[in-house]
Motif scaffolding. Structure first.
Motif, mmCIF file in Angstrom:
data_model
loop_
_atom_site.group_PDB
_atom_site.id
_atom_site.type_symbol
_atom_site.label_atom_id
_atom_site.label_comp_id
_atom_site.label_asym_id
_atom_site.label_seq_id
_atom_site.Cartn_x
_atom_site.Cartn_y
_atom_site.Cartn_z
ATOM 1 N N ALA A 9 11.515 13.325 -2.515
ATOM 2 C CA ALA A 9 10.457 12.917 -1.589
ATOM 3 C C ALA A 9 10.229 11.412 -1.657
ATOM 4 O O ALA A 9 9.985 10.761 -0.634
ATOM 5 N N ASP A 10 10.334 10.830 -2.863
ATOM 6 C CA ASP A 10 10.135 9.391 -3.009
ATOM 7 C C ASP A 10 11.231 8.597 -2.304
ATOM 8 O O ASP A 10 11.004 7.495 -1.803
ATOM 9 N N LEU A 11 12.463 9.172 -2.274
ATOM 10 C CA LEU A 11 13.560 8.496 -1.586
ATOM 11 C C LEU A 11 13.361 8.528 -0.076
ATOM 12 O O LEU A 11 13.628 7.556 0.623
ATOM 13 N N VAL A 12 12.930 9.676 0.423
ATOM 14 C CA VAL A 12 12.742 9.829 1.861
ATOM 15 C C VAL A 12 11.470 9.132 2.337
ATOM 16 O O VAL A 12 11.453 8.435 3.349
ATOM 17 N N LEU A 13 10.394 9.340 1.577
ATOM 18 C CA LEU A 13 9.091 8.756 1.903
ATOM 19 C C LEU A 13 8.577 8.003 0.680
ATOM 20 O O LEU A 13 7.835 8.553 -0.133
ATOM 21 N N PRO A 14 8.988 6.754 0.494
ATOM 22 C CA PRO A 14 8.576 6.001 -0.699
ATOM 23 C C PRO A 14 7.059 5.966 -0.850
ATOM 24 O O PRO A 14 6.339 5.767 0.122
ATOM 25 N N ARG A 15 6.596 6.161 -2.056
ATOM 26 C CA ARG A 15 5.163 6.148 -2.302
ATOM 27 C C ARG A 15 4.616 4.727 -2.291
ATOM 28 O O ARG A 15 5.238 3.801 -2.787
ATOM 29 N N THR A 16 3.433 4.588 -1.741
ATOM 30 C CA THR A 16 2.704 3.335 -1.801
ATOM 31 C C THR A 16 1.274 3.639 -2.187
ATOM 32 O O THR A 16 0.762 4.728 -1.928
ATOM 33 N N CYS A 17 0.633 2.683 -2.820
ATOM 34 C CA CYS A 17 -0.767 2.854 -3.191
ATOM 35 C C CYS A 17 -1.606 2.990 -1.927
ATOM 36 O O CYS A 17 -1.526 2.156 -1.019
ATOM 37 N N ALA A 18 -2.413 4.040 -1.870
ATOM 38 C CA ALA A 18 -3.256 4.272 -0.693
ATOM 39 C C ALA A 18 -4.372 3.247 -0.593
ATOM 40 O O ALA A 18 -4.982 3.100 0.468
ATOM 41 N N GLY A 19 -4.629 2.521 -1.678
ATOM 42 C CA GLY A 19 -5.697 1.533 -1.649
ATOM 43 C C GLY A 19 -5.252 0.165 -1.177
ATOM 44 O O GLY A 19 -5.895 -0.453 -0.322
ATOM 45 N N CYS A 20 -4.113 -0.309 -1.717
ATOM 46 C CA CYS A 20 -3.673 -1.673 -1.401
ATOM 47 C C CYS A 20 -2.291 -1.744 -0.784
ATOM 48 O O CYS A 20 -1.872 -2.819 -0.328
ATOM 49 N N GLY A 21 -1.544 -0.631 -0.793
ATOM 50 C CA GLY A 21 -0.253 -0.604 -0.130
ATOM 51 C C GLY A 21 0.935 -1.033 -0.955
ATOM 52 O O GLY A 21 2.059 -1.039 -0.454
ATOM 53 N N VAL A 22 0.741 -1.382 -2.230
ATOM 54 C CA VAL A 22 1.895 -1.789 -3.038
ATOM 55 C C VAL A 22 2.732 -0.562 -3.387
ATOM 56 O O VAL A 22 2.195 0.538 -3.569
ATOM 57 N N PRO A 23 4.055 -0.716 -3.473
ATOM 58 C CA PRO A 23 4.908 0.434 -3.824
ATOM 59 C C PRO A 23 4.596 0.932 -5.231
ATOM 60 O O PRO A 23 4.210 0.163 -6.113
ATOM 61 N N GLY A 24 4.766 2.234 -5.428
ATOM 62 C CA GLY A 24 4.546 2.808 -6.754
ATOM 63 C C GLY A 24 3.719 4.069 -6.711
ATOM 64 O O GLY A 24 4.011 4.991 -5.953
ATOM 65 N N ALA A 25 2.664 4.104 -7.502
ATOM 66 C CA ALA A 25 1.821 5.292 -7.616
ATOM 67 C C ALA A 25 1.007 5.509 -6.339
ATOM 68 O O ALA A 25 0.833 4.591 -5.522
ATOM 69 N N VAL A 26 0.496 6.740 -6.182
ATOM 70 C CA VAL A 26 -0.326 7.039 -5.000
ATOM 71 C C VAL A 26 -1.599 6.196 -4.997
ATOM 72 O O VAL A 26 -2.159 5.898 -3.938
ATOM 73 N N LEU A 27 -2.056 5.807 -6.182
ATOM 74 C CA LEU A 27 -3.177 4.882 -6.310
ATOM 75 C C LEU A 27 -2.903 4.040 -7.550
ATOM 76 O O LEU A 27 -2.833 4.571 -8.667
ATOM 77 N N CYS A 28 -2.702 2.743 -7.370
ATOM 78 C CA CYS A 28 -2.343 1.885 -8.497
ATOM 79 C C CYS A 28 -3.506 1.752 -9.475
ATOM 80 O O CYS A 28 -4.646 2.106 -9.173
ATOM 81 N N ARG A 29 -3.212 1.224 -10.654
ATOM 82 C CA ARG A 29 -4.246 1.102 -11.691
ATOM 83 C C ARG A 29 -5.406 0.237 -11.239
ATOM 84 O O ARG A 29 -6.570 0.548 -11.509
ATOM 85 N N ARG A 30 -5.083 -0.847 -10.577
ATOM 86 C CA ARG A 30 -6.144 -1.756 -10.142
ATOM 87 C C ARG A 30 -7.096 -1.061 -9.188
ATOM 88 O O ARG A 30 -8.319 -1.169 -9.315
ATOM 89 N N CYS A 31 -6.550 -0.330 -8.209
ATOM 90 C CA CYS A 31 -7.404 0.382 -7.256
ATOM 91 C C CYS A 31 -8.070 1.577 -7.914
ATOM 92 O O CYS A 31 -9.224 1.904 -7.609
ATOM 93 N N GLY A 32 -7.362 2.242 -8.818
ATOM 94 C CA GLY A 32 -7.924 3.397 -9.509
ATOM 95 C C GLY A 32 -9.148 3.044 -10.328
ATOM 96 O O GLY A 32 -10.088 3.846 -10.433
ATOM 97 N N ARG A 33 -9.151 1.850 -10.916
ATOM 98 C CA ARG A 33 -10.300 1.440 -11.730
ATOM 99 C C ARG A 33 -11.578 1.325 -10.905
ATOM 100 O O ARG A 33 -12.692 1.416 -11.440
ATOM 101 N N LEU A 34 -11.423 1.120 -9.605
ATOM 102 C CA LEU A 34 -12.601 1.026 -8.737
ATOM 103 C C LEU A 34 -13.315 2.367 -8.588
ATOM 104 O O LEU A 34 -14.438 2.415 -8.093
ATOM 105 N N LEU A 35 -12.646 3.444 -9.029
ATOM 106 C CA LEU A 35 -13.255 4.782 -8.981
ATOM 107 C C LEU A 35 -13.733 5.229 -10.353
ATOM 108 O O LEU A 35 -13.929 6.411 -10.593
#
Length: 234
Positions: A9-35
């Motif tokens: 799934a990551d190859l077909v639909l690369p994951r990006t952070c839903a908060g800031c759009g950077v590639p990687g986790a569904v929510l990066c650490r920086r954005c996750g800390r805001l929760l």
């Protein structure tokens, strides 16, 4: 096998952070800390009967983007992360109440229009994730689907706080007999004017005895209050 499907799934639909759009986790650490910043929700004008409610983060910036991605833009994989935030908010609001009863999360039910447009009950998804997190942390928690909606309501977008309250008046009714025991915590994704939680809490409060613990509230995020006097603490 699950990891193989995830890799594909990551190859077909690369994951990006839903908060800031950077590639990687569904929510990066920086954005996750805001929760991870639980605080009392403070609508600009507190409706009478608004339950004590804790939000895990502020509904702005990356948090707003993540909630909307989960709710409206086909990112259901965010459910676990946002559910964890809801669990944090729930744990925080019940921490200030002396009780020996189990914590019962009561999801705010969707409107018929919302259910049709999304094809799913996103608040219930968050509730199930939050209950699992609380139980893993040793909290006696469960889900209680005590409310249902009746009639039709207008879309609340663009409505004033007073209009939202009028729009929701009489919307919620009990879905069945309320439990005799349990600390009731209303849960939703976002609180803005407080009208929804106030109306729903009023219905639940009528099932409580005089000396029972009051109905509480927990949400993933709350719209920040911008009132200058409030921010100064006056």
């Amino acid at each position: 096998m699950d990891s193989a499907w995830a890799a594909l799934a990551d190859l077909v639909l690369p994951r990006t952070c839903a908060g800031c759009g950077v590639p990687g986790a569904v929510l990066c650490r920086r954005c996750g800390r805001l929760l991870t910043r639980p605080h009392l929700a403070a609508p600009r004008r507190f409706p009478i009967g608004f339950p004590p409610t804790v939000a895990a983060g502020a509904y702005e910036g990356p948090v707003r983007a993540a909630v909307l991605a989960f709710k409206e833009r086909g990112r259901p994989e965010l459910g676990r992360t946002l559910g964890t935030a809801l669990a944090l908010a729930t744990a925080s609001v019940v921490a200030g109440v002396a009780h020996t009863e189990p914590v019962l999360l009561v999801p705010v039910p969707p409107s018929a229009a919302g259910l049709r447009s999304r094809g799913r009950d996103h608040v219930r998804e968050l509730t199930r994730s939050a209950v699992a997190e609380l139980r893993a942390a040793g909290v006696a928690a469960g889900e209680a689907r005590l409310l249902r909606r009746r009639g039709r309501v207008r879309d609340s977008a663009g409505l004033s706080a007073a209009q939202r309250r009028a729009n929701l008046a009489g919307t919620f009714v009990l879905a069945g007999a309320a439990p005799s025991r349990g600390l009731l915590v209303l849960v939703d994704d976002v609180v803005t004017s407080g009208a929804t939680l106030t109306e729903a809490a009023g219905v639940l409060a009528r099932t409580r005895t005089v000396n029972a613990t009051p109905v509480l509230g927990a949400v993933v995020a709350a719209t920040p209050r911008r009132d200058p006097a409030y921010l100064r603490g006056t």
